[in-house]
Design a protein around this motif. Structure first.
Motif, mmCIF file in Angstrom:
data_model
loop_
_atom_site.group_PDB
_atom_site.id
_atom_site.type_symbol
_atom_site.label_atom_id
_atom_site.label_comp_id
_atom_site.label_asym_id
_atom_site.label_seq_id
_atom_site.Cartn_x
_atom_site.Cartn_y
_atom_site.Cartn_z
ATOM 1 N N ASN A 127 6.297 -14.258 -1.828
ATOM 2 C CA ASN A 127 7.121 -14.349 -0.627
ATOM 3 C C ASN A 127 6.437 -15.261 0.386
ATOM 4 O OD1 ASN A 127 8.756 -14.021 1.574
ATOM 5 N ND2 ASN A 127 8.315 -11.844 1.890
ATOM 6 N N ASN A 147 0.896 -10.280 -2.669
ATOM 7 C CA ASN A 147 1.776 -11.425 -2.439
ATOM 8 C C ASN A 147 1.228 -12.720 -3.026
ATOM 9 O OD1 ASN A 147 4.127 -12.617 -1.314
ATOM 10 N ND2 ASN A 147 2.908 -13.396 0.402
ATOM 11 N N PRO A 469 9.801 -9.585 -1.691
ATOM 12 C CA PRO A 469 10.508 -10.852 -1.898
ATOM 13 C C PRO A 469 11.966 -10.626 -2.266
ATOM 14 C CG PRO A 469 9.076 -10.352 -3.760
ATOM 15 C CD PRO A 469 8.749 -9.349 -2.686
ATOM 16 N N ASP A 477 14.155 -8.651 2.569
ATOM 17 C CA ASP A 477 12.870 -9.285 2.851
ATOM 18 C C ASP A 477 12.515 -9.338 4.333
ATOM 19 O OD1 ASP A 477 14.464 -11.186 3.879
ATOM 20 O OD2 ASP A 477 14.239 -12.600 2.242
#
Length: 510
Positions: A127, A147, A469, A477
């Motif tokens: 993300n 992430n 994400p 998100d």
């Protein structure tokens, strides 16, 4: 510089000869760096002007030893990125994607690599609409809340006269252990470390990820050799800092020339892709301290770009080391006579009857006799203290290369007995008993908790749901949290404006 007590055999025969490697190579002079502290520090931490500005490509240390729990294997460890501050986010520490990280093995003593294990890395972002390295507590390497991740491939190249004759991919998309952000983000980092250990075919194993910097020493030696009065020794300057490590454990028979020739030379390099798309070597490391303190500034960048077969160009730096002259000037300890030819042979060739290959071509490598069994109780001074399984027969994580090196460069081999050292005799963290042996990295949240705060992380645990994400299960998100934050900010602004207007009204004269 500080006394220590010896145990074991001590000063005879092979032990005496071996230590010459220290004086000639790794030690021959904290001198250069003492005069130019900005250009160097630690074994190979920021040791040359060019590489000090690009830490992702800067190789700090190399270790090679017969695995203590698996003596039919050899473990090679190479570290990069010096002085990693554990709390250095939000962009934590990754391997470079435009680099080749190589472990090189010379198994016949001709100063040219016969085997090359090449690690290359890729970065993955789940993300990109958040600044966070992780969006919630991470419990596994495939956790959606981790992430930013990295994976790597390993290629094995077999070479002859420095040209590859075969190329085999031995690992593909292996996960990297992440930076240790802190206890709220990674409540059980040990589990993540274990998941990053990957078994390879043929009894080999690999690991890549963050680790505690295993090198221990007092770096204040660069303040004109411990302040000029020894008042600064005894502080492990690298305590609390991390590095990025690559560790490879391979069966001995896979890297040696034969059972009759068990000695291998090992070093690591980094190649970086240039503007033309070509890879060029920018860092090189075998024995500790060589480019750090042996080579003067004019040779440091050249050494990093060179190969062992060309090491004759640096011979003068070994035969006339600077460190003894500095110690003599500051502490009035007479420097041994030059040239130091007795040390050159040991340093460039390995020790006869221990780790010198037959028909050896002199060159700077970390040489290891894989037939020497691990010591039941390793001694920190290695061969200097009668422990032939230790430095400079390879290098173990627990070897005190600073003390051994200082003693040898000051004439231990020539009859000038001394107990010089920096009073830092072991690492601040304990090493592991199994591969990859490195201590876990120091976590970013190692500081004390704020007043009135307990150890809970309930609020932080909820972030993951808001920052997943697109396409993941759970709340949408970053939009949700962004709108909430925006609404909250607007509310605060309105309340603040109202209070300001009310105070002004009260202060009016009518």
């Amino acid at each position: 510089m500080t006394p220590f007590s010896r145990t074991g055999a001590g000063h005879g025969g092979i032990a005496t000869l071996i230590c010459g490697a220290l004086a000639a190579g790794g030690l021959a002079a904290a001198g250069v760096t003492a005069l130019e502290p900005k250009a160097a520090s630690a074994s190979s931490h920021r040791e040359a002007p060019l590489i000090s500005g690009t830490p992702q490509y800067d190789n700090t240390d190399v270790y090679a030893f017969v695995s203590p729990d698996k003596p039919d294997t050899t473990t090679i460890i190479a570290n990069w990125i010096p002085f990693e501050e554990p709390a250095g986010g939000p962009n934590f520490f990754t391997f470079a994607e435009d680099a080749q990280y190589d472990l090189r093995v010379d198994n016949n003593g001709d100063a040219q690599e016969d085997l090359l294990f090449r690690y290359t890395f890729r970065t993955h972002v789940k993300n990109d609409k958040t600044f966070l390295y992780n969006t919630g507590p991470v419990t596994s390497l495939d956790d959606p809340d981790l992430n930013i991740t990295q994976t790597y491939d390993i290629e094995l190249l077999k070479l002859k006269n420095q040209y590859p004759v075969s190329r085999t991919k031995v690992a593909d998309d292996v996960p990297v252990a992440p930076s240790n952000v802190g206890k709220a983000s990674m409540p059980d980092y040990g589990t993540l470390r274990k998941q990053a250990i990957h078994q390879l075919a043929g009894g080999a194993a690999t690991f890549a990820g963050q680790a505690d910097d295993p090198f221990f020493l007092d770096l204040r030696v660069f303040d004109l050799l411990y302040g000029g009065n020894l008042s600064e020794v005894g502080n492990d300057t690298l305590k609390g800092y991390n590095v990025n490590s690559i560790a490879l454990q391979v069966p001995n028979h896979l890297i040696t020339e034969s059972a009759d020739q068990p000695v291998v030379g090992i070093w690591s390099t980094t190649q970086r892709k240039n503007a033309r798309g070509q890879f060029r070597q920018v860092s090189r490391l075998g024995n500790p301290l060589v480019n750090e303190v042996v080579n003067p500034l004019k040779d440091k960048d050249t050494f990093n770009a060179s190969a062992p077969k060309d090491d004759a160009q640096f011979l003068q730096n070994v035969t006339n080391p600077e460190l003894p002259k500095l110690i003599e000037a500051i502490y009035k300890i007479k420097a041994p006579a030059e040239p130091r030819n007795d040390l050159v042979d040991v340093f460039l060739k390995g020790v006869k009857d221990l780790n010198q290959p037959p028909h050896v071509t002199p060159s700077e490598q970390l040489r290891l006799n894989t037939s020497i069994k691990p010591a039941a109780k390793p001694k920190r001074l290695g061969v200097l203290d009668g422990d032939t399984a230790g430095f400079p027969n390879g290098r173990r994580l627990t070897d005190d290369v600073i003390d051994a090196s200082l003693q040898v460069v000051e004439g231990e081999l020539l009859g000038a007995k001394n107990d010089l050292g920096d009073a830092v005799d072991k690492n601040d963290k304990k090493f592991g008993h199994s591969f990859p042996y490195l201590a876990n990295p120091t976590e970013g949240s190692r500081g004390p908790l704020a007043k009135g705060v307990d150890s809970g992380n309930d609020v932080r645990s909820q972030l993951g749901d808001a920052l997943r994400p697109a396409g993941a299960t759970g709340s949408d998100d970053t939009g949700l949290i962004a709108m909430s934050a925006g609404a909250g900010a607007a509310g605060v602004l309105l309340v603040g404006s109202g209070l300001l207007w009310w105070r002004r009204m009260r202060n009016r004269a009518y």
